[in-house]
Design a protein around this motif. Structure first.
Motif, PDB file in Angstrom:
ATOM      1  N   ALA A  62      16.272  -2.194  -0.844  1.00  0.00           N
ATOM      2  CA  ALA A  62      15.022  -1.729  -0.214  1.00  0.00           C
ATOM      3  C   ALA A  62      14.844  -2.442   1.127  1.00  0.00           C
ATOM      4  N   GLY A  63      15.423  -1.870   2.162  1.00  0.00           N
ATOM      5  CA  GLY A  63      15.426  -2.521   3.484  1.00  0.00           C
ATOM      6  C   GLY A  63      14.303  -2.022   4.372  1.00  0.00           C
ATOM      7  N   CYS A  64      14.542  -1.991   5.680  1.00  0.00           N
ATOM      8  CA  CYS A  64      13.541  -1.539   6.643  1.00  0.00           C
ATOM      9  C   CYS A  64      14.260  -1.320   7.972  1.00  0.00           C
ATOM     10  N   SER A  65      14.041  -0.169   8.601  1.00  0.00           N
ATOM     11  CA  SER A  65      14.767   0.137   9.847  1.00  0.00           C
ATOM     12  C   SER A  65      14.422  -0.868  10.942  1.00  0.00           C
ATOM     13  N   LEU A  66      13.217  -1.413  10.910  1.00  0.00           N
ATOM     14  CA  LEU A  66      12.847  -2.408  11.929  1.00  0.00           C
ATOM     15  C   LEU A  66      13.614  -3.708  11.696  1.00  0.00           C
ATOM     16  N   ALA A  67      13.610  -4.179  10.443  1.00  0.00           N
ATOM     17  CA  ALA A  67      14.286  -5.451  10.137  1.00  0.00           C
ATOM     18  C   ALA A  67      15.776  -5.353  10.458  1.00  0.00           C
ATOM     19  N   ASN A  77       0.803  -1.235   0.000  1.00  0.00           N
ATOM     20  CA  ASN A  77       0.000   0.000   0.000  1.00  0.00           C
ATOM     21  C   ASN A  77       0.833   1.281   0.000  1.00  0.00           C
ATOM     22  N   TYR A  78       2.135   1.202   0.315  1.00  0.00           N
ATOM     23  CA  TYR A  78       2.996   2.393   0.310  1.00  0.00           C
ATOM     24  C   TYR A  78       3.659   2.635  -1.041  1.00  0.00           C
ATOM     25  N   GLN A  79       3.348   1.833  -2.050  1.00  0.00           N
ATOM     26  CA  GLN A  79       3.955   2.082  -3.366  1.00  0.00           C
ATOM     27  C   GLN A  79       3.295   3.306  -4.013  1.00  0.00           C
ATOM     28  N   VAL A  95       6.602  -9.369  11.122  1.00  0.00           N
ATOM     29  CA  VAL A  95       7.165  -9.804   9.830  1.00  0.00           C
ATOM     30  C   VAL A  95       8.239  -8.858   9.302  1.00  0.00           C
ATOM     31  N   ASN A  96       8.281  -7.636   9.808  1.00  0.00           N
ATOM     32  CA  ASN A  96       9.342  -6.694   9.409  1.00  0.00           C
ATOM     33  C   ASN A  96      10.650  -7.129  10.077  1.00  0.00           C
ATOM     34  N   SER A  97      11.183  -8.249   9.614  1.00  0.00           N
ATOM     35  CA  SER A  97      12.377  -8.853  10.220  1.00  0.00           C
ATOM     36  C   SER A  97      13.016  -9.765   9.180  1.00  0.00           C
ATOM     37  N   LEU A 101       8.003  10.020   4.359  1.00  0.00           N
ATOM     38  CA  LEU A 101       8.231   9.108   3.244  1.00  0.00           C
ATOM     39  C   LEU A 101       9.138   7.953   3.671  1.00  0.00           C
ATOM     40  N   CYS A 102       8.863   6.737   3.209  1.00  0.00           N
ATOM     41  CA  CYS A 102       9.759   5.613   3.502  1.00  0.00           C
ATOM     42  C   CYS A 102      10.786   5.517   2.363  1.00  0.00           C
ATOM     43  N   PRO A 103      12.049   5.811   2.655  1.00  0.00           N
ATOM     44  CA  PRO A 103      13.057   5.818   1.581  1.00  0.00           C
ATOM     45  C   PRO A 103      13.279   4.434   0.982  1.00  0.00           C
ATOM     46  N   HIS A 104      12.947   3.405   1.768  1.00  0.00           N
ATOM     47  CA  HIS A 104      13.147   2.026   1.266  1.00  0.00           C
ATOM     48  C   HIS A 104      12.055   1.670   0.251  1.00  0.00           C
ATOM     49  N   MET A 105      10.813   1.984   0.601  1.00  0.00           N
ATOM     50  CA  MET A 105       9.704   1.715  -0.329  1.00  0.00           C
ATOM     51  C   MET A 105       9.913   2.491  -1.635  1.00  0.00           C
ATOM     52  N   LYS A 106      10.480   3.690  -1.505  1.00  0.00           N
ATOM     53  CA  LYS A 106      10.616   4.559  -2.671  1.00  0.00           C
ATOM     54  C   LYS A 106      11.772   4.140  -3.578  1.00  0.00           C
ATOM     55  N   HIS A 129      12.519   0.631  15.891  1.00  0.00           N
ATOM     56  CA  HIS A 129      11.462   1.582  15.517  1.00  0.00           C
ATOM     57  C   HIS A 129      11.397   1.718  14.005  1.00  0.00           C
ATOM     58  N   CYS A 130      10.209   2.047  13.519  1.00  0.00           N
ATOM     59  CA  CYS A 130      10.070   2.395  12.100  1.00  0.00           C
ATOM     60  C   CYS A 130      10.481   3.853  11.947  1.00  0.00           C
ATOM     61  N   GLU A 131      11.417   4.089  11.047  1.00  0.00           N
ATOM     62  CA  GLU A 131      11.933   5.457  10.894  1.00  0.00           C
ATOM     63  C   GLU A 131      10.898   6.422  10.332  1.00  0.00           C
ATOM     64  N   VAL A 132       9.814   5.901   9.770  1.00  0.00           N
ATOM     65  CA  VAL A 132       8.740   6.757   9.246  1.00  0.00           C
ATOM     66  C   VAL A 132       7.763   7.112  10.371  1.00  0.00           C
ATOM     67  N   HIS A 133       7.311   6.111  11.112  1.00  0.00           N
ATOM     68  CA  HIS A 133       6.249   6.334  12.105  1.00  0.00           C
ATOM     69  C   HIS A 133       6.756   6.920  13.416  1.00  0.00           C
ATOM     70  N   GLU A 134       8.031   6.694  13.743  1.00  0.00           N
ATOM     71  CA  GLU A 134       8.540   7.227  15.024  1.00  0.00           C
ATOM     72  C   GLU A 134       8.597   8.756  15.010  1.00  0.00           C
ATOM     73  N   GLY A 175       7.740  -3.777  -2.994  1.00  0.00           N
ATOM     74  CA  GLY A 175       7.692  -3.548  -1.550  1.00  0.00           C
ATOM     75  C   GLY A 175       9.122  -3.608  -1.061  1.00  0.00           C
ATOM     76  N   VAL A 176       9.323  -3.969   0.202  1.00  0.00           N
ATOM     77  CA  VAL A 176      10.699  -4.004   0.710  1.00  0.00           C
ATOM     78  C   VAL A 176      11.191  -5.443   0.855  1.00  0.00           C
ATOM     79  N   HIS A 177      12.480  -5.565   1.208  1.00  0.00           N
ATOM     80  CA  HIS A 177      13.139  -6.867   1.124  1.00  0.00           C
ATOM     81  C   HIS A 177      12.478  -7.936   1.988  1.00  0.00           C
ATOM     82  N   PRO A 212      -0.130   1.289  13.897  1.00  0.00           N
ATOM     83  CA  PRO A 212       0.356   0.930  15.242  1.00  0.00           C
ATOM     84  C   PRO A 212       1.874   0.899  15.387  1.00  0.00           C
ATOM     85  N   GLU A 213       2.626   1.228  14.334  1.00  0.00           N
ATOM     86  CA  GLU A 213       4.073   1.430  14.495  1.00  0.00           C
ATOM     87  C   GLU A 213       4.362   2.816  15.076  1.00  0.00           C
ATOM     88  N   CYS A 214       3.314   3.653  15.207  1.00  0.00           N
ATOM     89  CA  CYS A 214       3.496   4.981  15.826  1.00  0.00           C
ATOM     90  C   CYS A 214       3.647   4.811  17.337  1.00  0.00           C
TER      91      CYS A 214
HETATM   92 FE1  SF4 Z   1      10.092  -0.406   7.437  1.00  0.00          FE
HETATM   93 FE2  SF4 Z   1       8.864   1.776   8.303  1.00  0.00          FE
HETATM   94 FE3  SF4 Z   1       9.527   1.609   5.755  1.00  0.00          FE
HETATM   95 FE4  SF4 Z   1       7.545   0.096   6.751  1.00  0.00          FE
HETATM   96  S1  SF4 Z   1       7.572   2.292   6.562  1.00  0.00           S
HETATM   97  S2  SF4 Z   1       9.192  -0.591   5.398  1.00  0.00           S
HETATM   98  S3  SF4 Z   1       8.322  -0.329   8.801  1.00  0.00           S
HETATM   99  S4  SF4 Z   1      10.957   1.657   7.485  1.00  0.00           S
END
Ligand code: SF4
Ligand code: 13P
Length: 307
Positions: free
Chosen positions: A92-97, A32-34, A121-123, A264-269, A178-183, A68-70, A206-208
């Motif tokens: 395309a990573g994720c700060s949580l993973a 949904n973030y694409q 699952v963000n792991s 913005l999520c730099p990984h999704m982008k 933490h999610c770098e977008v929601h924190e 999406g991300v990795h 709920p990542e906020c």
């Molecule tokens: Fe990871 Fe946050 Fe990006 Fe989702 S929005 S992929 S949790 S960094």
């Protein structure tokens, strides 16, 4: 680039991707973030992490392209070890993973023997392999409650764990991921939006942080937010989440005004029409997982899907 050149480039990429999908017997799964041109113009299946994991399990296509991300591509591969799963940009990573390793999980288990481990699952697959059961934001409460215990280790998202603890009363041993977008959202910011946009309905992921969720009218996964907008009849909506969600929903609900903060999520982008096209042309980057690790991680994901 001029507007005409942009349009021509989009059209050219979209046409090429649609043809390549047929040629390769491929499906494109889009989170949904694409961005809207990916979400609305070329994807076959759209959804939150839970929906994408389920669809990845049931598709007949030979090739899955993860827009999406990795970790999402890895989950798709886990459910389909015999299929080719492609991630258009390997970075395309994720700060949580990235916040936790398998060794960290083993240390947590040693410090809290007998306490079940619930992993978002963000792991990575290596972390999932150390886990009893996975969850997504769409089923975290159900998964935690299904265990029937007073205390769980919930990793790596500290805020998701705290939000679920607040909802269920089940004690959480957390990890400072933490999610770098929601924190970045704050309660003061939400109150300010309410002052500037009277009557706005506030939906938060709920990542906020919990004090941000406390300011919202609804908290749920990205799919939960989409459902809520559809059934609530709200005319003015603030989505406290990644900014492409509002762009995608504005297409689906032209009658709704979206107040648009942009985190913005730099990984999704990293995923673009051009990278998806290249991925289908070159069949890269293919996601691979060592079979022994896959077997253990798959169990944790399969237990989640069974709940
Ligand atoms: Fe990871 Fe946050 Fe990006 Fe989702 S929005 S992929 S949790 S960094
Ligand atoms: P959803 O499962 O709610 O789509 O969330 C995934 C994600 O990465 C949110 O930041």
């Amino acid at each position: 680039m001029t507007r005409d050149a942009w349009e021509a480039r989009f059209a050219d990429d979209i046409e090429a991707i649609l043809a390549l999908k047929k040629e390769r017997n491929a499906v494109i799964l889009a989170h949904n973030y694409q961005t809207p041109e990916i979400f609305h113009c070329i994807s076959d299946i759209r959804g939150d992490s839970l929906a994408l994991a389920r669809e990845a399990e049931s598709t007949d296509a030979a090739v899955i392209v993860m827009a999406g991300v990795h970790f999402m591509a890895e989950t798709a591969k886990l459910m389909n070890m015999d299929k080719t799963v492609l991630i258009p940009d390997d970075a395309a990573g994720c700060s949580l993973a990235e916040s936790i390793t398998a060794a960290d999980v083993r240390a947590l288990k040693a410090a809290h023997p007998g306490v079940p481990v619930v992993t978002y699952v963000n792991s990575s697959v290596a972390v999932k392999a150390e886990t009893d059961i996975c969850c997504t934001s769409g089923n975290a409460r159900r998964v935690v409650e299904s265990l029937g215990v007073p205390e769980v280790i919930m990793i790596p998202d500290e805020f998701l764990a705290q939000n679920i603890q607040n909802e269920t009363g089940i004690r959480m041993i957390t990890w400072p991921g933490h999610c770098e977008v929601h924190e970045r959202f704050t309660p003061g910011e939400i109150r300010q939006y309410r002052r500037l946009h009277p009557g706005v309905t506030v939906l938060a992921h709920p990542e906020c942080p919990p004090d941000v969720v406390a300011e919202a009218d609804y908290a749920g996964s990205t799919a939960g937010m989409i459902d809520y907008v559809g059934r609530s009849g709200a005319s003015k909506v603030l989505l406290v989440t990644e900014c492409s969600m509002s762009d995608n929903l504005a297409v689906m609900h032209p009658e709704v005004t979206f107040v648009r903060p942009c985190n913005l999520c730099p990984h999704m982008k990293r995923i673009t029409l051009a990278s998806i096209r290249k991925s289908l042309e070159t069949m890269g980057t293919e996601v691979t997982i060592p079979p022994e690790m896959a077997a253990r991680a798959r169990q944790a994901v399969a237990r989640m899907l069974a709940v």
